[in-house]
Design an enzyme around this catalytic site. Structure first.
Site, PDB file in Angstrom:
ATOM      1  N   GLU B  54       1.594  -1.135  -0.070  1.00  0.00           N
ATOM      2  CA  GLU B  54      -0.241   0.031   0.170  1.00  0.00           C
ATOM      3  C   GLU B  54       0.430   1.400   0.053  1.00  0.00           C
ATOM      4  OE1 GLU B  54      -0.547  -2.404   1.522  1.00  0.00           O
ATOM      5  OE2 GLU B  54      -2.404  -3.634   1.119  1.00  0.00           O
ATOM      6  N   HIS B 123      -9.824  -4.885   8.379  1.00  0.00           N
ATOM      7  CA  HIS B 123     -10.625  -5.318   7.776  1.00  0.00           C
ATOM      8  C   HIS B 123     -11.717  -3.015   7.417  1.00  0.00           C
ATOM      9  CE1 HIS B 123      -8.397  -8.499   6.502  1.00  0.00           C
ATOM     10  NE2 HIS B 123      -8.884  -8.335   5.377  1.00  0.00           N
TER      11      HIS B 123
END
Lengths: 326, 331
Positions: B54, B123
Site C-alpha cells: 500500500e 478490515h
C-alpha cells in the site's frame, strides 16, 4: 579565469565550491539565530557528478540534505537562502524552509524530509514520464541515503520500478550516518548494493568522493536508462562530514574515522587532481574561490533583504482553490 | 433513472472518467483482475495491478499526480490506509503547501470500511475523521447509489487529493441513478434527505439510513425530524447544518465511527460555537464505541447506533414538548 574558457571538470569544481560555501553560510546563519539545516558537506561530489549527467527534461526528487542537488541543478543560492530563512523570495515562498525545497522550474520535484518519502513518490514521477507526461525521453533521478535504504519503502520502490520498467535512476548517497546512528549498527557491510541487486536491476558502486568517477558512472547509467527504459541503481560511497542537523557537536563521531574522511575531502581531491594535471594553478583556484565567495555574499544579502511572508497568507496553498475543473 | 448497485455505480464512474480523460488511471491490488472491461477499453498501462504494498501504491499515485496524471488507487480496506499514511498525509496533503503551491495532487484513494461483513477490526475501521484532521486532504463518504457515482466522478475531477470511503454494508444496496450524460455531485455539499422542524439528525454513510428510520418512527409520534446526509466530510457543509439548526434548535449527530475527536464531536462544536443562541437542548452524539470492530455479527451490530437509540435521544431532548403535543393530539 573566465567562465567561458573553463573545462567541464573546472565547472564541476566551481559548483562544488559553491555548494560548500553556501552551506558554510547557512551554518553561520544558524549561529546567528536562524533555523538549523541538514548540510551535505562532504557529499558535494555525489550531487555534482550525478546532476551534471542529467538533462533539463529529466526530473529530480531529493530529501532533507538537498542543497547540493539544488545548486548543482542551477538553483539560485539567494532564493535558496531566502527559503531557509523563511522569506517570500524563497523557491517555496518560505513555507518549506531548508527541509523540503522543491523548484518545479528546475525539474526538482517533490522533496520529502520523511526518510524514504522521496523513494515512495519517485516511481510515480517516472511512470508519468513513461506515460507521456513532460518532454519525451525524460528520466527521473531520486536521491536518498543509507538511512532510507533501511526503510521498507526502499524495497517497495525498487520492486515496483523493476516490475513496471520505469525510467528511474536510484542514487544512494551512502554517507555512513543515519541521523545519530552509524550505519554499522543498522545493516551488514555492503548491504545496500546487495539488497538492490536482489531486486534484479543493474547496480554500480562508486567512490562518492571522486566527482569524475561519479559523473562517469552517472552518465553511463542515464544513457542505459534512456536506451532500455529500465531502472538503474548507483551507490555512492561517501561520508557526512558535519552533524545530522546544525548545531551538532558530533561528540558521537569516532574522531579517527572523521579525520580519515576529512583527508578525503571531495573538493580537495578534485582540486589536487586538476592542479597536478596543470588544468588549474594556484592563482586560478584562488580566483574560483573568490568568485564563489562573492556569489554567496550577494546571495546572503539578497536573502536577508527579502521580506517575511504576510501572515494573512498562512492558509494559502493548502488546497487548489478552484476545486473541480469542468 | 437506472437501477443499479453501489458497486455498479462505482464501476460506471470509473469507466466514464477514464473515457473522458486519458490522464485518469486506475492502480491497485487486483484492479486489472477484477475490472476486465476497463483493461480492454483503456489498456494495461492505465489499469494496473500492483504488488501487495500500500505504501508504494499511494506514493506512486502522489508522484504521478504531481507529474500530470490523475490516479485513482484502490487500497481495498480502510485499515490498510495506515500503510499508506506517509504518502497520503505527509506527501499528498502537505507538499502542495510546503512547495508554496507549485504542485497539485489530483488523486483519489478508495477504500471500504464499516460493519456488515463480519471481517473484524483490521478490515473494518472507520478512519475518516483521521483523514479529515490532516490538512490538504478532502474526505468523501456517500450513502446513496447515485451519490457514489456522482461524488466519485467529482472526486476524480477535483485537483486535490480525495479519500473516498465506501461503507461495506452499502456495497450491494440498489438505488436509482440519473441517466444524464454526466451525473456529478459536487464535493462539499450536504443533502437534506428529509425535511422537518423539530430536530436535526446529521449523519453520513450507512447511519443516514438509521436516521431516516428513526425519523419515520418519530413522525408517528408527531415529531418532525430533518435528516442531513453530509456526503462530504471535508470540506464540511457547515451552512446546511447551521441552517437546519437555526430552524430546529436540536442536533443529534450519528456516526458509526467512535466519538472522541470524531465527526460527531465536530458537529457538536459547530452547533455550540456557531448556533448556540438557537439551541433549545444539549447536543446529543450517538457514535460507535472506543473499541476495535468485532467480527461476531452480534457484537458488530451492537457497535452501531440504532434507530431506536436515535428515537430515544430525540424524545429525551424534546422532553416536555413531546408531552404537550401528545396531550394536544388527544384533545
Amino acid at each position: 579565469m573566465s567562465a567561458v574558457g573553463m573545462t567541464d571538470a573546472l565547472r564541476r569544481l566551481e559548483v562544488m565550491l559553491l555548494i560548500r560555501a553556501y552551506e558554510e553560510k547557512l551554518v553561520e546563519f544558524q549561529r546567528g539565530g536562524a533555523p538549523g539545516t541538514c548540510t551535505s558537506v562532504g557529499q558535494e561530489a555525489c550531487a555534482v557528478g550525478v546532476v551534471g549527467a542529467l538533462e533539463s527534461r529529466d526530473r529530480i526528487l531529493t530529501n532533507h540534505r538537498s542543497a547540493g542537488h539544488l545548486i548543482a541543478r542551477g538553483a539560485d543560492p539567494g532564493r535558496l537562502m531566502a527559503e531557509v530563512l523563511g522569506r517570500v523570495d524563497g523557491y517555496c515562498g518560505g513555507r518549506s524552509g531548508s527541509l523540503h525545497i522543491s523548484a518545479k522550474e528546475l525539474g526538482v520535484v517533490l522533496t520529502s524530509t520523511i526518510v524514504g518519502g522521496e523513494l515512495s513518490m519517485a516511481p510515480g514521477v517516472a511512470l508519468a514520464q513513461k506515460m507521456g507526461q513532460g518532454e519525451p525521453g525524460g528520466i527521473t533521478a531520486v536521491f536518498f541515503g543509507d538511512g532510507a535504504a533501511c526503510e521498507g519503502i526502499f524495497h517497495e520502490a525498487l520492486n515496483l520500478a523493476v516490475q513496471w520498467q520505469l525510467p528511474l535512476l536510484f542514487v544512494c548517497e551512502n554517507n555512513d550516518w543515519q541521523a545519530f546512528v552509524h550505519r554499522r549498527e543498522t545493516m551488514p557491510d555492503n548491504a545496500i548494493a546487495d539488497w538492490a541487486a536482489g531486486h534484479g536491476l543493474p547496480v554500480v558502486t562508486v567512490d562518492g568522493n571522486d566527482v569524475e568517477a561519479v559523473h562517469a558512472a552517472a552518465r553511463e547509467a542515464v544513457a542505459a536508462i534512456r536506451a532500455d527504459g529500465r531502472p538503474h541503481f548507483l551507490e555512492l560511497v561517501t561520508y557526512r562530514l558535519r552533524g545530522h542537523f546544525e548545531p551538532d557537536d558530533q561528540a558521537y563521531v569516532d574522531a579517527d574515522e572523521l579525520a580519515r574522511w576529512q583527508a578525503r575531502d571531495p573538493l580537495q581531491g578534485i582540486a589536487d587532481r586538476l592542479l597536478a594535471q596543470g588544468t588549474l594553478d594556484a592563482a586560478g583556484l584562488a580566483q574560483l574561490r573568490d568568485r564563489v565567495a562573492a556569489r554567496i555574499e550577494a546571495a546572503a544579502h539578497f536573502a536577508q533583504a527579502s521580506a517575511w511572508p504576510d501572515p494573512r497568507t498562512l492558509t494559502h496553498h493548502v488546497y487548489v482553490e478552484q476545486g473541480a475543473r469542468p | 433513472m437506472s437501477r443499479m448497485t453501489t458497486e455498479q455505480a462505482i464501476h460506471q464512474a470509473l469507466a466514464e472518467e477514464m473515457q473522458r480523460d486519458e490522464r485518469v488511471l486506475l492502480v491497485g491490488e487486483g484492479v486489472a483482475t477484477k475490472r476486465g472491461d476497463l483493461v480492454r477499453n483503456f489498456g494495461t498501462a492505465r489499469v494496473r495491478n500492483t504488488p501487495l504494498a500500500e505504501a508504494i501504491i499511494a506514493g506512486t499515485a502522489v508522484g504521478a499526480a504531481a507529474s500530470g496524471l490523475r490516479p485513482v488507487i484502490d487500497l481495498l480496506f480502510a485499515p490498510f490506509l495506515t500503510y499508506a499514511m506517509d504518502a497520503l498525509v505527509n506527501s499528498a496533503g502537505k507538499l502542495r503547501y510546503l512547495s508554496g503551491g507549485q504542485f497539485e495532487f489530483p488523486l483519489v484513494a478508495m477504500s471500504m470500511t464499516g460493519s456488515g461483513w463480519c471481517v473484524g477490526a483490521q478490515h473494518n475501521h472507520n478512519l475518516e475523521a483521521m483523514f479529515a484532521h490532516a490538512p490538504g486532504l478532502k474526505v468523501v463518504m456517500p450513502s446513496t447509489v447515485a451519490d457514489f457515482k456522482g461524488l466519485l466522478k467529482a472526486a476524480i475531477r477535483d485537483d486535490n487529493p480525495v479519500l473516498f470511503f465506501t461503507d461495506l454494508a452499502l456495497l450491494h444496496q440498489e438505488g436509482e441513478v440519473p441517466d444524464v450524460a454526466d451525473h456529478l455531485v459536487p464535493l462539499g455539499q450536504a443533502a437534506v434527505r428529509r425535511v422537518g422542524a423539530d430536530v436535526t439528525l446529521v449523519s453520513y454513510a450507512k447511519t443516514v439510513g438509521v436516521c431516516l428510520q428513526a425519523a419515520e418512527q418519530l413522525q408517528a409520534q408527531g415529531i418532525a425530524a430533518e435528516v442531513i446526509d453530509l456526503r462530504t466530510l471535508k470540506p464540511l457543509d457547515e451552512a446546511t447544518v447551521l441552517r437546519s439548526l437555526r430552524k430546529t434548535g436540536r442536533l443529534v449527530a450519528v456516526t458509526e465511527a467512535s466519538g472522541l475527536c470524531g465527526m460527531a464531536a465536530e458537529l457538536a462544536a459547530l452547533a455550540v460555537t456557531r448556533a448556540f443562541d438557537a439551541l433549545r437542548a444539549p447536543v446529543v452524539r450517538l457514535t460507535g464505541p472506543d473499541a476495535p470492530g468485532a467480527s461476531s455479527w452480534v457484537l458488530e451490530q451492537a457497535a452501531l447506533p440504532t434507530a431506536e437509540a436515535v428515537v430515544e435521544a430525540v424524545q429525551g431532548m424534546l422532553g416536555d414538548a413531546v408531552v404537550v403535543r401528545e396531550a394536544l393530539a388527544t384533545t
